[in-house]
Design a protein around this motif. Structure first.
Motif, PDB file in Angstrom:
ATOM      1  N   TYR A   1     -23.246 -10.260  16.043  1.00 59.95           N
ATOM      2  CA  TYR A   1     -23.755 -11.455  16.733  1.00 59.95           C
ATOM      3  C   TYR A   1     -24.763 -12.166  15.846  1.00 59.95           C
ATOM      4  O   TYR A   1     -25.369 -11.563  14.957  1.00 59.95           O
ATOM      5  CB  TYR A   1     -24.387 -11.079  18.071  1.00 59.95           C
ATOM      6  CG  TYR A   1     -25.147  -9.771  18.058  1.00 59.95           C
ATOM      7  CD1 TYR A   1     -24.533  -8.612  18.501  1.00 59.95           C
ATOM      8  CD2 TYR A   1     -26.450  -9.692  17.567  1.00 59.95           C
ATOM      9  CE1 TYR A   1     -25.193  -7.396  18.486  1.00 59.95           C
ATOM     10  CE2 TYR A   1     -27.128  -8.482  17.550  1.00 59.95           C
ATOM     11  CZ  TYR A   1     -26.508  -7.342  18.013  1.00 59.95           C
ATOM     12  OH  TYR A   1     -27.170  -6.144  17.973  1.00 59.95           O
ATOM     13  N   GLY A   2     -24.945 -13.454  16.159  1.00 52.72           N
ATOM     14  CA  GLY A   2     -25.862 -14.245  15.344  1.00 52.72           C
ATOM     15  C   GLY A   2     -27.310 -14.101  15.770  1.00 52.72           C
ATOM     16  O   GLY A   2     -28.226 -14.250  14.959  1.00 52.72           O
TER      17      GLY A   2
ATOM     18  N   TYR B   1     -19.037 -14.113  21.014  1.00 52.33           N
ATOM     19  CA  TYR B   1     -18.870 -15.542  21.277  1.00 52.33           C
ATOM     20  C   TYR B   1     -19.317 -15.790  22.713  1.00 52.33           C
ATOM     21  O   TYR B   1     -18.814 -15.153  23.644  1.00 52.33           O
ATOM     22  CB  TYR B   1     -17.390 -15.938  21.159  1.00 52.33           C
ATOM     23  CG  TYR B   1     -16.887 -16.222  19.755  1.00 52.33           C
ATOM     24  CD1 TYR B   1     -17.673 -16.023  18.621  1.00 52.33           C
ATOM     25  CD2 TYR B   1     -15.595 -16.696  19.574  1.00 52.33           C
ATOM     26  CE1 TYR B   1     -17.184 -16.299  17.348  1.00 52.33           C
ATOM     27  CE2 TYR B   1     -15.104 -16.980  18.305  1.00 52.33           C
ATOM     28  CZ  TYR B   1     -15.908 -16.775  17.201  1.00 52.33           C
ATOM     29  OH  TYR B   1     -15.408 -17.048  15.948  1.00 52.33           O
ATOM     30  N   TRP B   2     -20.201 -16.691  22.884  1.00 50.36           N
ATOM     31  CA  TRP B   2     -20.669 -17.041  24.224  1.00 50.36           C
ATOM     32  C   TRP B   2     -20.995 -15.789  25.053  1.00 50.36           C
ATOM     33  O   TRP B   2     -20.517 -15.598  26.143  1.00 50.36           O
ATOM     34  CB  TRP B   2     -19.676 -17.975  24.938  1.00 50.36           C
ATOM     35  CG  TRP B   2     -19.725 -19.348  24.336  1.00 50.36           C
ATOM     36  CD1 TRP B   2     -18.873 -19.878  23.424  1.00 50.36           C
ATOM     37  CD2 TRP B   2     -20.735 -20.332  24.551  1.00 50.36           C
ATOM     38  NE1 TRP B   2     -19.284 -21.140  23.060  1.00 50.36           N
ATOM     39  CE2 TRP B   2     -20.427 -21.450  23.747  1.00 50.36           C
ATOM     40  CE3 TRP B   2     -21.878 -20.388  25.361  1.00 50.36           C
ATOM     41  CZ2 TRP B   2     -21.208 -22.594  23.715  1.00 50.36           C
ATOM     42  CZ3 TRP B   2     -22.660 -21.542  25.330  1.00 50.36           C
ATOM     43  CH2 TRP B   2     -22.307 -22.622  24.510  1.00 50.36           C
ATOM     44  N   PHE B   3     -21.770 -14.923  24.415  1.00 40.56           N
ATOM     45  CA  PHE B   3     -22.384 -13.770  25.092  1.00 40.56           C
ATOM     46  C   PHE B   3     -21.421 -12.658  25.495  1.00 40.56           C
ATOM     47  O   PHE B   3     -21.759 -11.823  26.333  1.00 40.56           O
ATOM     48  CB  PHE B   3     -23.230 -14.244  26.298  1.00 40.56           C
ATOM     49  CG  PHE B   3     -24.139 -15.368  25.898  1.00 40.56           C
ATOM     50  CD1 PHE B   3     -25.253 -15.128  25.105  1.00 40.56           C
ATOM     51  CD2 PHE B   3     -23.834 -16.685  26.220  1.00 40.56           C
ATOM     52  CE1 PHE B   3     -26.056 -16.171  24.665  1.00 40.56           C
ATOM     53  CE2 PHE B   3     -24.634 -17.735  25.779  1.00 40.56           C
ATOM     54  CZ  PHE B   3     -25.755 -17.478  24.997  1.00 40.56           C
TER      55      PHE B   3
ATOM     56  N   TRP C   1     -25.009 -13.820  10.916  1.00 46.16           N
ATOM     57  CA  TRP C   1     -24.476 -15.105  11.395  1.00 46.16           C
ATOM     58  C   TRP C   1     -23.493 -15.687  10.381  1.00 46.16           C
ATOM     59  O   TRP C   1     -22.298 -15.803  10.635  1.00 46.16           O
ATOM     60  CB  TRP C   1     -25.621 -16.090  11.702  1.00 46.16           C
ATOM     61  CG  TRP C   1     -25.112 -17.299  12.446  1.00 46.16           C
ATOM     62  CD1 TRP C   1     -24.248 -18.245  11.968  1.00 46.16           C
ATOM     63  CD2 TRP C   1     -25.386 -17.663  13.802  1.00 46.16           C
ATOM     64  NE1 TRP C   1     -23.976 -19.179  12.949  1.00 46.16           N
ATOM     65  CE2 TRP C   1     -24.658 -18.862  14.074  1.00 46.16           C
ATOM     66  CE3 TRP C   1     -26.187 -17.111  14.812  1.00 46.16           C
ATOM     67  CZ2 TRP C   1     -24.699 -19.492  15.317  1.00 46.16           C
ATOM     68  CZ3 TRP C   1     -26.226 -17.762  16.047  1.00 46.16           C
ATOM     69  CH2 TRP C   1     -25.487 -18.930  16.295  1.00 46.16           C
TER      70      TRP C   1
ATOM     71  N   SER D   1     -11.888 -11.352  15.236  1.00 47.33           N
ATOM     72  CA  SER D   1     -12.509 -12.596  14.780  1.00 47.33           C
ATOM     73  C   SER D   1     -11.477 -13.486  14.104  1.00 47.33           C
ATOM     74  O   SER D   1     -10.595 -12.994  13.406  1.00 47.33           O
ATOM     75  CB  SER D   1     -13.623 -12.305  13.765  1.00 47.33           C
ATOM     76  OG  SER D   1     -14.091 -13.536  13.222  1.00 47.33           O
TER      77      SER D   1
ATOM     78  N   ASN E   1     -17.968 -11.202   9.361  1.00 50.24           N
ATOM     79  CA  ASN E   1     -18.870 -10.050   9.418  1.00 50.24           C
ATOM     80  C   ASN E   1     -18.277  -8.851  10.149  1.00 50.24           C
ATOM     81  O   ASN E   1     -18.386  -7.713   9.676  1.00 50.24           O
ATOM     82  CB  ASN E   1     -20.186 -10.487  10.069  1.00 50.24           C
ATOM     83  CG  ASN E   1     -20.926 -11.480   9.196  1.00 50.24           C
ATOM     84  OD1 ASN E   1     -21.171 -11.220   8.021  1.00 50.24           O
ATOM     85  ND2 ASN E   1     -21.286 -12.626   9.755  1.00 50.24           N
TER      86      ASN E   1
END
Ligand SMILES: Cc1cc2nc3c(=O)[nH]c(=O)nc-3n(C[C@H](O)[C@H](O)[C@H](O)COP(=O)(O)O)c2cc1C
Length: 186
Positions: A125-126, A88-90, A162, A11, A17
């Motif tokens: 993930y959010g 990020y973006w699945f 998130w 990250s 997180n």
């Protein structure tokens, strides 16, 4: 002999997180006697694999002169590798993917550097669950990767968080990360 564990943090949020959970894992592994090192990928110069295929044709390693050159020996020497990534973006973050693509240089007909190593996964993930968030895509990636290179997935820690600070408010998630660290240490 004590196990050596390399944690790759994918990250850009250094105190995000997934990093907090990775630090918990670090603490669990350390307490159980492992030698642990954590690496912040976003702070490193890691270029994309350019598919020159030199690594597949007799050259020992990768010819790209960047920070992967200092990471390759750490990956090679580790008994266990932990990947911690936000979704990020699945799927996994770009930072994580750049690093993993470069593992190509560790794997060819004559060289199976990753075989037999343990793999630990930390994903955050959010969205509310593994499917809507795309976390499941990352898990499929790691399952395929492990099967292909012969790594053993020792455990996965994943959950919803998130904003900054949301993972550490979840004792169950934190405990799971700590325990995965302890498991990897033995
Ligand atoms: C560029 C970007 C893309 C994201 N894409 C997703 C996504 O596809 N699914 C999801 O559930 N959360 C998504 N998120 C939310 C992050 O996964 C979430 O904030 C997570 O806590 C980030 O982990 P970190 O604190 O370790 O960076 C996205 C966040 C960013 C900044």
């Amino acid at each position: 002999m004590s196990k050596s564990i390399l944690i790759l943090k994918g990250s850009p949020r250094e105190k995000g997180n997934s990093a907090v959970l990775a630090d918990q894992l670090f603490a669990g592994a350390k307490e159980a006697g492992a030698k642990v090192e954590s690496v912040y990928l976003h702070g490193m110069d890691i270029q994309p694999c350019d598919a020159c295929d030199v690594c597949q044709n007799g050259y020992e390693g990768c010819i790209i002169e960047d920070d992967m050159q200092s990471l390759y020996p750490k990956i090679t020497e580790a008994d266990a590798i932990v990947i911690s990534s936000p979704i990020y973006w699945f799927t996994i973050s770009a930072q994580t993917k750049l690093c993993i693509d470069r593992w190509y240089a560790l794997e060819c007909e004559e060289k199976k550097t990753l075989r037999g190593k343990q793999l630990g996964i930390v994903l955050v993930y959010g969205d509310t669950d593994l499917y809507t968030s795309g976390g499941i895509n990352a898990i499929h990636t790691f399952e395929s990767l492990a099967r292909y290179v012969g790594m053993d997935i020792a455990g996965m820690v994943y959950g919803t968080a998130w904003q900054l600070g949301e993972a550490e408010k979840q004792p169950e998630l934190m405990e799971k990360a700590f325990k995965l660290g302890a498991k990897l240490a033995v």
